[in-house]
Write an enzyme that holds these catalytic residues in place. Structure first.
Site, mmCIF file in Angstrom:
data_model
loop_
_atom_site.group_PDB
_atom_site.id
_atom_site.type_symbol
_atom_site.label_atom_id
_atom_site.label_comp_id
_atom_site.label_asym_id
_atom_site.label_seq_id
_atom_site.Cartn_x
_atom_site.Cartn_y
_atom_site.Cartn_z
ATOM 1 N N ARG A 520 0.615 -1.149 -0.030
ATOM 2 C CA ARG A 520 0.068 -0.150 0.045
ATOM 3 C C ARG A 520 0.715 1.260 0.046
ATOM 4 O O ARG A 520 1.593 1.372 0.874
ATOM 5 C CB ARG A 520 -0.907 -0.091 1.205
ATOM 6 C CG ARG A 520 -1.656 1.420 1.366
ATOM 7 C CD ARG A 520 -2.716 1.503 0.381
ATOM 8 N NE ARG A 520 -3.489 2.561 0.824
ATOM 9 C CZ ARG A 520 -4.268 3.698 -0.239
ATOM 10 N NH1 ARG A 520 -3.988 3.210 -1.140
ATOM 11 N NH2 ARG A 520 -5.081 4.468 0.495
ATOM 12 N N CYS A 521 0.616 2.157 -0.967
ATOM 13 C CA CYS A 521 1.726 3.277 -1.009
ATOM 14 C C CYS A 521 0.488 4.498 -1.218
ATOM 15 O O CYS A 521 -0.588 4.502 -1.657
ATOM 16 C CB CYS A 521 2.147 3.410 -2.327
ATOM 17 S SG CYS A 521 3.702 2.051 -2.516
ATOM 18 N N GLU A 610 -1.515 9.774 15.186
ATOM 19 C CA GLU A 610 -0.199 9.784 14.716
ATOM 20 C C GLU A 610 0.484 11.001 14.852
ATOM 21 O O GLU A 610 2.022 11.258 14.767
ATOM 22 C CB GLU A 610 0.002 9.256 13.401
ATOM 23 C CG GLU A 610 -0.547 9.961 12.301
ATOM 24 C CD GLU A 610 -0.370 9.281 11.106
ATOM 25 O OE1 GLU A 610 -0.089 10.044 9.972
ATOM 26 O OE2 GLU A 610 -0.917 8.297 10.919
ATOM 27 N N HIS A 699 -7.859 -5.216 5.765
ATOM 28 C CA HIS A 699 -6.526 -5.412 5.386
ATOM 29 C C HIS A 699 -6.040 -6.847 5.040
ATOM 30 O O HIS A 699 -4.744 -6.979 4.872
ATOM 31 C CB HIS A 699 -5.372 -4.472 6.260
ATOM 32 C CG HIS A 699 -5.754 -3.134 6.324
ATOM 33 N ND1 HIS A 699 -6.766 -2.603 7.084
ATOM 34 C CD2 HIS A 699 -4.989 -2.262 5.631
ATOM 35 C CE1 HIS A 699 -6.790 -1.382 7.118
ATOM 36 N NE2 HIS A 699 -5.667 -1.085 6.074
#
Length: 757
Positions: A520-521, A610, A699
């Site tokens: 995943r990018c 985050e 996922h």
């Protein structure tokens, strides 16, 4: 004087995402493993070639999925559920990473390892699993093979590994055991590894201990002291690397560790360098992370030299230069960008360019600035161009910020009042079902977007194609009998990039890909100036979708904090100021959706956690402006409009109070991989509003059984009243196929109906 340059890690996905595409073909059974290994070897060789001007090149930074998972396999810490009589070590590896390997495609193999964010980045790692019975056994074949590859090409190699204390700290005990009690079993494996590296002719090893920039109890501090007291006798030199923050109270601890060199992130800890130098041993080297490894702006080379030159006079050859952290967090090569605005392009640097900056600094320090004056002059022009550009500052934005008042962040009524009004309108059943927003991004969708972007089809044709996809999504949701629908987001390439493309103050790359996890990018947009919203961004799509159904249709937006944390952000003003600009822009979109008749609006804040500083003492400052920004975005609506938010794949138990302060009507969160452990906080915290604990792990391609989801929701019901529970996946479904999504959602809806019964 000889200044050593090195790198802490290089992006492994490939400049054109070669590894991504090879992995996905392999997982689909369309690529032989020999071809996958050939692609990986070619990328490693290319990446070493790209770094050839450095004095020391990293090895061990390449990974098929995640470097933390690589470390688990290096140390022989493999969950039993991933082991099988079928396949080899690579199959076991992918079973932990994603629940199955290529040979398991017709079977549901196992549940994947838990995934969470790597410190305060948007990179996800597979969480190491421990128990009191955990044993370690060195398995260094993969690392040794990579070293041999690099040495055969004539490169001078510095292997990079995650340190023993960080590895234990970021893992999770799956029973009631103490992770730290495993240190005595773990350290001999590290000793064996370092001695084996020495036998391979390795002089320097980089050991990453980023937990040094976090708050540590005395027990964890003692663990660091104990670890390096044992490792010091190994016959290699250790460069101990910290990054992402300041050392603070751990500064004296670091000074006492018997290592041969230390790496300091000067982007975040510049003020501590003088103290580090004062406490440096006579033979110790100091590596300074002088180039920002997490952002895409050029380094001010002249300012960097003003700072470095006195240090170089003091340390001489004991001064090393590097990026602040691994370059994993930036794209590969700016030279590929052909469509970026030329002025903005001149302000930027990707991984290749950042390493070139190191070369200029090295030359200037060794030979004097005159030896690279042209490069320094060009850099100075670019820095000044950005500082002086009228495109960066918009006076009208500053005026709007100054006009913000306290009522911007407040709902008209409390949750109980709002919930009653909303239920009168929505008439939802108990355990209402919904999804997080996106549905599968099929090849047809991607082709249509690409054709429209390239001018191969006109806007009318594109709109027709996207409306057909929305109709398909709505029809499927009707068939599945979901309660609250979404339009499926076929028009969106990425949850941040899509919005950024429609906001002034953003720029966009063609090849600015950065790995998020596995294959995943993401391609983070670039915030270079003040943010404004010229026009509505989602209203037409949502209104069209609502016209196709009598059921409630959610409007789907990305929140300001996530827009901030998942972008490359300007560094010429506080992040809080940029976030407030984003909040006002998205607030306008929320209000336009409400005016258009959309009475459920989801504002995703997947990246809220985050952005937390790594030290808890600094959390409140961040949470104050982050939560305020969200509330300014969300709270300009009537009580009848139901506001949702979504958060995924991060520990949030320790900020649950701040999340409650967001005062959203409904929050959806990830709980499936953690088996509802994330809900433990609700044993002690009475969360006041509605919550959807994700019961479907999107996922992995595995399809969850109905009984499994019922069990998860029953666990949730032990903590949260049933009338406040929703049933939903743990994240968006864009990366899955319809063949996976339909049966999974069918089981999810069946689970909700069983719970109602």
């Amino acid at each position: 004087m000889n200044i050593t340059t090195h790198n802490l890690g290089f992006p492994r996905i490939g400049a054109k995402r070669e590894l991504k595409f090879a992995l996905e073909k392999f997982w689909q059974g369309n690529l032989e493993r020999d071809e996958l290994q050939k692609t990986a070897k070619g990328l490693r060789q290319l990446h070493w070639q790209n770094q050839a001007k450095l004095d020391l090149l990293p090895a061990g930074d390449f990974s098929f999925y995640d470097q933390v998972l690589d470390t688990s396999f290096l140390l022989g810490n493999i969950p039993e559920r991933a082991k099988s009589a079928t396949g080899d070590a690579l199959d076991e590896y992918f079973r932990v990473a994603r629940g199955r390997s290529a040979i398991d495609n017709d079977t549901c193999c196992t549940h994947a390892g838990e995934m969470t964010k790597w410190f305060d980045t948007n990179y996800h790692y597979i969480v190491p699993e421990f128990s009191k019975d955990t044993a370690f056994k060195l398995n260094s074949a993969n690392l040794i093979s990579q070293i041999a590859e690099a040495k055969a090409l004539g490169h001078n190699i510095k292997p990079t590994i995650i340190g023993p204390v960080t590895y234990l700290k970021i893992g999770k005990a799956k029973d009631d055991s103490d992770k730290l009690a495993l240190l005595d079993k773990l350290l001999p494996t590290y000793v064996a590894l370092l001695n084996e590296l020495s036998a391979q002719g390795i002089e320097w090893v980089q050991i990453d201990e980023p937990i040094l920039v976090s708050e540590l109890s005395s027990e964890w501090q003692q663990a660091l002291t104990k670890s390096y007291a044992q490792l010091k006798d190994c016959s290699v030199k250790i460069l101990l690397a910290s990054y992402f923050g300041q050392l603070k109270e751990n500064l004296s601890l670091l000074a006492d560790l018997p290592v041969d060199g230390v790496h300091i992130d000067t982007i975040n800890a510049k003020d501590e360098v003088a103290s580090v130098i004062d406490n440096l041993g006579e033979t110790q080297v100091l590596s300074l992370g002088i180039v920002n490894g997490r952002n895409i702006w050029k380094t001010d080379l002249n300012a960097a030299l003003d700072y470095l030159e006195p240090i170089a006079k003091t340390l001489g050859e004991r001064l090393w230069l590097a990026p602040s952290c691994s370059l994993l967090h930036v794209p590969v090569d700016l030279d590929q960008e052909e469509k970026l605005d030329i002025e903005i392009l001149s302000w930027m640097a990707y991984a290749h360019q950042k390493l070139a900056e190191l070369s200029v600094l090295k030359t200037a320090l060794e030979q004097g600035r005159n030896a690279c004056q042209t490069a320094l002059d060009d850099n100075a022009k670019a820095i000044k161009s950005r500082q002086d550009s009228k495109r960066v500052h918009n006076p009208s934005v500053a005026k709007r910020i100054s006009d913000i008042s306290a009522d911007f962040a407040l709902r008209n009524s409390d949750y109980e009042t709002r919930a009653t009004l909303q239920q009168d309108i929505l008439k939802l059943p108990k355990y209402p079902t919904t999804t997080i927003g996106s549905f599968p991004q099929t090849p047809e969708i991607r082709t249509a977007r690409r054709q429209f972007k390239n001018g191969e089809i006109d806007e009318a044709t594109y709109t027709k194609l996207m409306r057909a996809e929305i109709q398909l999504c709505v029809d499927i949701q009707h068939e599945l009998d979901l309660d609250v629908l979404v339009h499926g987001e076929p028009e969106r390439n990425d949850m941040v990039e899509y919005f950024g493309e429609q906001l002034d103050g953003y720029a966009f790359s063609q090849f600015g890909w950065v790995q998020s996890y596995g294959s995943r990018c993401v391609k983070p947009p670039i915030i270079f100036g003040d943010i404004t919203r010229p026009h509505a961004m989602t209203v037409d799509w949502s209104v069209y979708a609502q016209s196709l159904t009598d059921k409630p249709m959610k409007g789907m937006l990305t929140g300001p904090v996530t827009m901030l944390n998942w972008s490359f952000v300007r560094d010429d003003q506080p992040r809080s100021a940029t976030c407030m600009q984003l909040a006002l822009a998205i607030r306008d979109e929320v209000q336009d959706l409400e005016k258009a008749g959309i009475n459920i609006i989801q504002i995703d804040e997947a990246a809220l956690r985050e952005g937390l500083p790594l030290r808890q003492a600094q959390w409140n400052e961040y949470l104050d402006w982050a939560i305020e920004s969200f509330k300014i975005t969300a709270n300009g609506v009537s009580d009848e409009t139901q506001i949702h938010t979504h958060m995924c794949y991060s520990e949030f138990n320790d900020i649950i109070g701040a999340i409650a302060d967001m005062d959203t009507d409904v929050i959806t969160i990830e709980t499936s991989r953690s088996d509802m452990e994330l809900l433990d906080v609700f044993d002690e915290f009475n969360y006041p509003n509605e919550i959807g604990p994700g019961v479907y792990d999107i996922h992995t391609p595995n399809i969850p059984e109905t009984d499994y989801m019922v069990t998860l929701m029953q666990k949730a019901g032990e903590r949260i009243p049933a009338q406040r529970l929703w049933v939903n996946p743990d994240c968006g479904l864009k990366t899955r196929t319809w063949a996976q999504v339909k049966p999974a959602l069918e089981n999810m809806v069946d689970a909700a109906k069983q719970l109602r019964g």
